[in-house]
Design a protein around this motif. Sequence first.
Motif, PDB file in Angstrom:
ATOM      1  N   TYR A 106       0.824  -1.201   0.000  1.00 28.69           N
ATOM      2  CA  TYR A 106       0.000   0.000   0.000  1.00 28.69           C
ATOM      3  C   TYR A 106       0.864   1.259   0.000  1.00 28.69           C
ATOM      4  O   TYR A 106       2.040   1.226   0.367  1.00 28.69           O
ATOM      5  N   ASP A 107       0.257   2.358  -0.385  1.00 27.78           N
ATOM      6  CA  ASP A 107       0.885   3.672  -0.290  1.00 27.78           C
ATOM      7  C   ASP A 107       0.489   4.267   1.065  1.00 27.78           C
ATOM      8  O   ASP A 107      -0.639   4.724   1.244  1.00 27.78           O
ATOM      9  N   ARG A 109       1.332   7.007   2.529  1.00 24.70           N
ATOM     10  CA  ARG A 109       1.006   8.436   2.508  1.00 24.70           C
ATOM     11  C   ARG A 109      -0.432   8.669   2.049  1.00 24.70           C
ATOM     12  O   ARG A 109      -1.107   9.561   2.568  1.00 24.70           O
ATOM     13  N   SER A 110      -0.904   7.857   1.117  1.00 25.83           N
ATOM     14  CA  SER A 110      -2.306   7.973   0.698  1.00 25.83           C
ATOM     15  C   SER A 110      -3.231   7.477   1.797  1.00 25.83           C
ATOM     16  O   SER A 110      -4.298   8.053   2.041  1.00 25.83           O
ATOM     17  N   ARG A 115      -0.658  12.397   1.061  1.00 24.08           N
ATOM     18  CA  ARG A 115      -0.545  12.650  -0.378  1.00 24.08           C
ATOM     19  C   ARG A 115      -1.690  13.545  -0.850  1.00 24.08           C
ATOM     20  O   ARG A 115      -1.473  14.480  -1.630  1.00 24.08           O
TER      21      ARG A 115
END
Length: 209
Positions: A106-107, A109-110, A115
């Motif tokens: 997963y990202d 920051r998102s 993000r």
Amino acid sequence: MPTGFDLQSPLAMLQLILLWLAWCGLHSLLITSPVRRWFEKKSGPWLGCYRLGYVLIALATLAPLLWYTRGLPQQPLGTPSFWLLSGQCVLFLYAAMMFIGGLRAYDLRSFLGIRQWRDFRAGRETSPASFRRSGILRFIRHPWYSGGIALLWSLPNLTDVSLVVRTILTGYLISGTLLEEGKLKADLGEAYLAYIRQVPMLFPWKLRL
């Protein structure tokens, strides 16, 4: 003064349950599509702050609840056996694997909304997250939910109070998984339905796809 939250103090136990259910309900409500659409309608360009604000509200409301729960008189539920401690160690290692695998898939920051906040400040739209099936997502659809449940029951010092809290949070994580499943089905359609048929939801019992 009650010495614990067993049958000696049913009203205190009820209060504890209601407080944690209220937090779980608020946390779930804020992430639903109707609330997001309402926020989008009212906030306009501030939609980029939605995810970050959601995370901050969740943490800000969780902190005093944890402080309150920690300060309650509690009664240990017996002396843990060797087998129980061994099982808890296995659950902790499993949780670590799920969280590390999720971090790679997963990202973060998102997930935290950072993000989206940066894109908002830069005046650009955040691109939607892509559908991924790599890494740990080849074996389990929701590694962080699964790891969260395992972590709850791997923690030491099981008491009457912590048993109540862990049970409620386990139900909350399972409910959150099902809600997330509904959103992913609506957003991704047949691609996600095919993924469901191949990969388990909360326990990676299939070793191969």
